[in-house]
Design a protein around this motif. Structure first.
Motif, mmCIF file in Angstrom:
data_model
loop_
_atom_site.group_PDB
_atom_site.id
_atom_site.type_symbol
_atom_site.label_atom_id
_atom_site.label_comp_id
_atom_site.label_asym_id
_atom_site.label_seq_id
_atom_site.Cartn_x
_atom_site.Cartn_y
_atom_site.Cartn_z
ATOM 1 N N CYS A 1 -0.121 8.599 5.976
ATOM 2 C CA CYS A 1 -0.531 7.829 4.811
ATOM 3 C C CYS A 1 0.322 8.232 3.612
ATOM 4 O O CYS A 1 0.560 9.425 3.358
ATOM 5 N N GLN B 1 -7.692 9.837 9.310
ATOM 6 C CA GLN B 1 -8.811 9.878 8.363
ATOM 7 C C GLN B 1 -9.989 9.188 9.031
ATOM 8 O O GLN B 1 -9.903 8.018 9.408
ATOM 9 N N PRO C 1 -3.360 5.495 9.603
ATOM 10 C CA PRO C 1 -3.212 4.504 8.524
ATOM 11 C C PRO C 1 -2.956 3.115 9.121
ATOM 12 O O PRO C 1 -1.905 2.865 9.694
ATOM 13 N N HIS D 1 -4.219 4.466 4.545
ATOM 14 C CA HIS D 1 -5.570 4.322 5.063
ATOM 15 C C HIS D 1 -6.299 3.269 4.241
ATOM 16 O O HIS D 1 -5.901 2.965 3.111
ATOM 17 N N ASP D 2 -7.341 2.709 4.819
ATOM 18 C CA ASP D 2 -8.098 1.680 4.085
ATOM 19 C C ASP D 2 -8.610 2.192 2.749
ATOM 20 O O ASP D 2 -8.561 1.486 1.738
#
Length: 275
Positions: free
Chosen positions: A245, A253, A258, A270-271
């Motif tokens: 990320c 995560q 990601p 990542h979101d």
């Protein structure tokens, strides 16, 4: 099969026609039985001949009567609607093991789904063509008043042009497999797996992001640029499990890599990190 016959077919006459076919088969069987049995049960030859001829004529009259009845009912049955060009695939509906191999019902459902998809895609295309690409003066560095408003257009490209564009894109991304299909004539579509849903959350998220990217890359006046930009963005997922990320620097995560790719820089996020 009931769904098919319910369109343009007299079901009552259809049921009677089936009974008429059974009666006709029985009449024909009696004719052959008469020929097989021959002349019997009479003392004199003349008596046997007369009895045989009378019995044979009665059976032939029965065949003629049942055949006329079947022709009459066939005119009342009607023909199924031909709203969908499924051609000989309609014969699949006659499969006696429909519960085990429901090919025809699945094919009919897929055709209806394709029709709805084409209809809604046409509506979406019309709406997108009516929207000009609006940018503020701060974003573009120029005054919005100096930019002429884009007129709604309907772009029709020759098939050879589309084939050339897809061929060039295919050579640009050799590690990706691209198939061009024309299921409804000249309208072309790229072959994608849109029927099955992945069991893995990471690929479900990639699918969601790809749907968002399709809505983002819209430039009706330059369709080849749109396709090339989307394919470039999609190609960035070749390092889905290798790129960290760009904000938190982590590879995972909540157990996921990601999955978001920036539309402009193609950087991985990542979101929760891309907000």
């Amino acid at each position: 099969m009931a769904d098919v016959l319910s369109v343009g077919v007299n079901l009552e006459a259809f049921a009677q026609a089936i009974s008429a076919i059974q009666a006709l088969r029985s009449s024909v069987s009696r004719v052959f039985d008469c020929l097989k049995d021959g002349m019997r049960n009479k003392e004199t030859l003349e008596g046997r001949e007369k009895a045989f001829i009378a019995h044979f004529q009665d059976n032939l009259h029965s065949v003629n009567r049942d055949l006329n009845e079947l022709e009459r009912l066939s005119n009342l049955v009607g023909k199924p609607s031909e709203n969908h060009p499924l051609h000989n695939s309609g014969l699949l509906s006659l499969d006696p093991v429909q519960d085990k191999t429901p090919l025809y019902s699945q094919l009919l459902q897929a055709y209806k789904w394709s029709n709805k998809l084409q209809y809604h895609a046409g509506l979406a295309s019309g709406l997108l063509n009516q929207q000009s690409l609006k940018r503020s003066a701060n974003q573009m560095g120029v005054s919005a008043k100096r930019r002429p408003k884009a007129q709604p257009t309907t772009l029709v490209l020759p098939p050879q042009y589309v084939d050339d564009v897809i061929s060039r894109i295919d050579r640009m991304f050799p590690e990706m497999t691209i198939h061009l299909s024309r299921p409804n004539g000249t309208s072309a579509m790229l072959l994608l797996d849109i029927w099955s849903k992945s069991n893995y959350q990471v690929f479900q998220k990639v699918t969601d992001h790809a749907t968002t990217a399709l809505l983002h890359y819209q430039l009706p006046q330059m369709p080849d640029v749109v396709v090339r930009s989307f394919m470039t963005w999609l190609r960035s997922y070749i390092k889905l499990f290798q790129a960290p990320c760009q904000r938190c620097g982590k590879f995972l995560q909540d157990g996921l890599p990601p999955t978001w790719r920036d539309f402009r820089t193609l950087e991985a996020f990542h979101d929760t990190c891309r907000q």
